[in-house]
Design an enzyme around this catalytic site. Structure first.
Site, short mmCIF file in Angstrom:
data_model
loop_
_atom_site.label_atom_id
_atom_site.label_comp_id
_atom_site.label_asym_id
_atom_site.label_seq_id
_atom_site.Cartn_x
_atom_site.Cartn_y
_atom_site.Cartn_z
N HIS A 69 0.82 -1.20 0.00
CA HIS A 69 0.00 0.00 0.00
C HIS A 69 0.87 1.27 0.00
CE1 HIS A 69 -2.16 3.16 2.40
NE2 HIS A 69 -3.06 2.95 1.46
N GLU A 72 2.21 1.82 -3.37
CA GLU A 72 1.15 2.38 -4.24
C GLU A 72 1.12 3.91 -4.12
OE1 GLU A 72 -2.90 3.87 -3.33
OE2 GLU A 72 -3.05 1.72 -2.87
#
Lengths: 431, 433
Positions: A69, A72
């Site tokens: 995450h 990202e």
């Protein structure tokens, strides 16, 4: 030039094209006469992938929770200092990204200048740029995102359920990680993860809208370089038992009424994608028969004032995890749990309702027919099917093949008390 | 553009044909003035109607029928737009052409919908008492549950504090106390009043409009003929164009993150004629991922995960929301104000101007890809006495200049600052040395 394969379903009146681009990337193009275009560029890399190596490497690399995450977020920064959102803004596209347990996906939607924005998507995701300073800056932003989730009862309920259900499965890991785990992330570890999982052979592109396959491929030709096609070896915890790890999880948050999530663990996951897809569709029909708002479970509990109207249910059946969830709000979650156990036992003894089966098949039939209404949903569904190795058009035949006897058998196999657990978020006691 | 078909006095069907979807969309909206006297009654009666009708007296029977109709959905709706409360139903229906067995899904769903509105289950001349009690409980739970979503809660509290004494400060659910007072009788008479007196806007968005809309019109005409309708105007919204002194409210809750919500008076509303300029200004300021709030409060200062502004075009208010560390409240607040002041001083780059227009244009053009989006657009326009299409709105913003945006921003004044102060981490840190 690589072959472009057309996949068509006459019943649905839909088709898409698939090709393996010379760079090594699989590209899916789903033409649809809508106003919005949508593109999704995704990698098979999510929160569960915390230990891995490339073929030929000696040791597994272990990484902090939440790094997929974090990566990202960091992908949106570029070496020239121009934020990716600003690049998209020139063409009016609306961009975003998300990380799930098994996938990281970058996306945009637009109504004009699609190929310009597609160029940006393919370019920024294939060009990582991290420095210690930018990593530190992101720790502040994601720290606040984590705090936001900590205060979110729905998130706590679900994570609590995963912790109770699984002893070892990496579904226990919170996608965003913790403030502590993300503080261990450095630019070097980010590059390591990037170089492992963002190889084009581990990724796929899906686009939907009023698109032209050749033009999509032209953009790919221009931006993408041939990948290494390296083999990734992922290390997941082994030895997960069929029974749930713990029977209960509970947390206290400032909510108005207790919230519950009953989970039914299912470790019977076939290695054959066709069987997985069939089971997923069949259990979805079974779930509607059991828990929909026409059924006795919902109506009795609601009429007696024991649950709030928003009872939810759903079956998630993927390669690495599988479970049923029934969730809602109730003053006394233990009572709902007991009623759930009794209700299922009664259905097992006295049989399911054939009329309910016919009705729920009609619902499933219509849901399948009406699935292809927006480009956002189409592209996401396409990628999900690609990563789960299933055929998105396969549902039509599957739904018509499912029999009453099939769902009865699944009821007896899946619903057993040793597979049940419950997560509860209680209100904080006020003095 | 929507075609209008008269159904009854004060009731019209708006038809928008599109063959993009395999499902058709229908809604029936009753438009009432938002008021603390009636908000909870208006919120409650659709939920009671959804429980049982004359032919389908139980919720289970209604839902069985809907499943049989290939999973047609009928849902209740209750929301506010300006100082209007909109209540009613929406339905989505697979188009008849896709059924394998010739089931008339549209006809069946319409019959059920009309019966739900005009022929509910009646006992002793009124609503079923058990249904009323049960729905009162659920609505009370829903009001109390607003505390579960902290960002939403802070937003509601800011609205309430800023617009106390104005109708806009009333929540579309009413309060727990209001709901408590409702009896089957008071509810039934309010229901009767709404279905005869309130302005009704009905929508059909979908395929084969000539045939299907006629079917909708016929069934609705018959259904509405069962009550004596009166012509009623669209309720007005009181607009306060400028804030007086700034009020600050701080409330503590045992949560990890602080939620800041700042309420502004925009000085402009949708029916002024130049609202499109404000829309561009808002886009530059606080909407999307290239606006000033996102680029500065989040990206440059790392203060938050989200920071955005949401305007209410009829009431002329705007709320800026962000989730932040408790200690960073003053820094965040100062930055949110500083970014607005930048626009007031004309500090707007060509790129910001261009991005805002393109982003708005993208949003407008995309509306036609969703039946619900199309309906929401035209209903919103109708309520403001407008009938332009999203495509026309997209054209209109092209000519907006920086100077116009700057002038528009100057009308914006800060009214109320609400801060939900999280106390959870404070305590933890105290015991953790």
């Amino acid at each position: 030039m690589a072959e472009i394969i057309k996949v068509e379903n006459e019943f649905l009146g839909e088709k898409y094209y698939v090709t393996k681009h010379k760079s090594g990337l699989e590209i899916y193009v789903f033409p649809k006469k809508l106003t919005k275009y949508y593109a999704l560029f995704a990698t098979r890399y999510g929160a569960i992938d915390n230990a891995f190596k490339l073929e030929g490497e000696d040791e597994f690399t272990r990484v902090p929770d939440g790094i997929a995450h974090f990566l990202e977020h960091k992908m949106f920064e570029n070496e020239d200092g121009v934020d990716t959102f600003e690049r998209y803004a020139k063409f009016g596209a609306s961009a975003n990204a998300y990380t799930s347990n098994t996938m990281t996906a970058y996306l945009f939607s637009c109504t004009e200048h699609f190929y310009n924005s597609l160029e940006i998507l393919l370019d920024f995701v294939t060009h990582p740029y991290f420095t210690p300073e930018t990593v530190q800056k992101e720790q502040g932003i994601i720290g606040q995102e984590i705090r936001m989730y900590e205060d979110n009862p729905g998130n706590r309920l679900f994570m609590g359920l995963m912790e109770a259900m699984y002893e070892k499965n990496n579904m226990r890991i919170d996608i965003a990680g913790t403030v502590e785990s993300i503080s261990e992330i450095t630019a070097d570890i980010l590059y390591k993860c990037y170089n492992t999982f963002y190889d084009l052979s581990n990724m796929a592109l899906a686009v939907s809208g009023d698109v032209d396959v050749d033009k999509v491929l032209e953009v790919a030709d221009k931006i993408l370089k041939v990948c290494n096609a390296q083999k990734i070896i992922r290390c997941y915890p082994e030895g997960e038992k069929a029974e749930v790890f713990k029977k209960r999880y509970s947390a206290n948050l400032q909510v108005a009424k207790p919230m519950f999530m009953i989970g039914v663990k299912d470790i019977d996951i076939s290695s054959d994608p066709k069987i997985r897809q069939w089971k997923s569709a069949a259990v979805n029909i079974l779930d509607s028969m059991l828990f929909s708002r026409s059924g006795a479970f919902y109506n009795e509990l609601y009429d007696q004032g024991l649950i709030s109207p928003n009872l939810g249910y759903g079956y998630d059946h993927a390669k690495t995890y599988s479970f049923n969830i029934i969730s809602g709000e109730a003053d006394n979650p233990e009572l709902i749990y007991d009623r759930f156990v009794k209700y299922i036992d009664d259905k097992k003894q006295n049989g399911l309702d054939r009329d309910a089966f016919e009705r729920c098949k009609r619902v499933a039939y219509a849901a399948n027919v009406c699935s292809y209404e927006n480009t956002d949903y189409i592209a996401n569904m396409l990628i999900n099917n690609v990563f789960e190795e299933t055929d998105m058009f396969g549902y039509t035949d599957i739904i018509s093949s499912i029999t009453f006897e099939d769902v009865t058998e699944l009821l007896n196999k899946i619903f057993k008390e040793e597979y049940y657990t419950m997560s509860v978020v209680n209100p904080i006691e006020t003095k | 553009m929507a075609k209008r078909i008269p159904i009854a006095p004060g009731a019209s069907l708006n038809v928008i044909e599109t063959d993009k979807f395999k499902t058709n969309f229908i809604s029936v909206n009753f438009i009432a003035p938002l008021s603390s006297d009636t908000a909870s009654l208006n919120a409650l009666f659709p939920a009671v109607l959804r429980r049982g009708t004359k032919s389908y007296p139980t919720t289970a029977k209604i839902n069985e029928r809907l499943e049989y109709l290939y999973g047609s959905g009928i849902g209740t709706r209750n929301y506010k737009r300006g100082e209007m409360q909109i209540v009613g139903f929406s339905a989505h229906v697979m188009d008849n052409s896709f059924t394998p067995d010739g089931t008339d899904i549209l006809g069946g769903t319409l019959d059920l919908l009309c019966e739900m509105i005009f022929s509910p289950k009646i006992t002793d001349g009124g609503f079923d008492k058990a249904y009323v009690e049960s729905e009162k409980r659920s609505l009370t739970d829903a009001v109390k549950a607003k505390i579960n979503n902290k960002a939403q809660y802070a937003y509601i509290r800011c609205q309430q504090e800023m617009c106390r004494g104005e109708a806009y400060g009333v929540q579309e659910t009413g309060t727990v106390e209001d709901i408590e007072k409702i009896t089957p009788d008071t509810l039934f008479s309010q229901y009767k009043k709404i279905i005869s007196d309130a302005r009704a806007e009905i929508f059909y968005v979908g395929r084969n409009a000539s045939e299907n809309a006629e079917k909708v019109a016929d069934k609705m005409k018959t259904a509405f003929a069962s009550v004596t309708r009166i012509e009623s105007p669209i309720p007005l919204t009181e607009v306060i164009r400028e804030a007086k002194e700034v009020r600050e409210i701080v409330e503590d809750q045992p949560v990890a993150q602080g939620k800041l919500c700042m309420g502004f008076r925009t000085g402009t509303v949708l029916d002024d004629g130049d609202y499109h300029i404000f829309t561009v200004m808002n886009e530059i300021y606080g909407s999307g991922t290239s606006c000033k709030l996102f680029m500065n409060v989040r990206e440059r200062l790392s203060l938050c995960y989200y920071c955005s502004s949401s305007p209410e075009p009829r009431k002329g208010v705007m709320f800026v929301s962000s989730g932040i560390e408790v200690e960073k409240k003053d820094v965040a607040q100062a930055e949110i104000i500083a970014q607005l002041n930048n626009i007031k001083e004309g500090i707007i780059s060509d790129e910001e101007m261009d991005s805002a227009k393109k982003s708005l244009r993208n949003g407008y053009l995309g509306i036609s890809d969703s039946a619900g989006g199309i309906e929401s657009w035209y209903l919103g326009r109708r309520l403001a006495g407008l009938d332009d299409s999203p495509e026309e709105a997209a054209e209109k913003i092209e000519s907006v200049t920086k100077e116009q945006v700057t002038e528009m921003a100057k009308k914006v004044t800060l009214d109320t600052v609400y801060f939900l102060r999280g106390t959870l981490l404070e305590k933890n840190e105290g015991g953790n040395e």
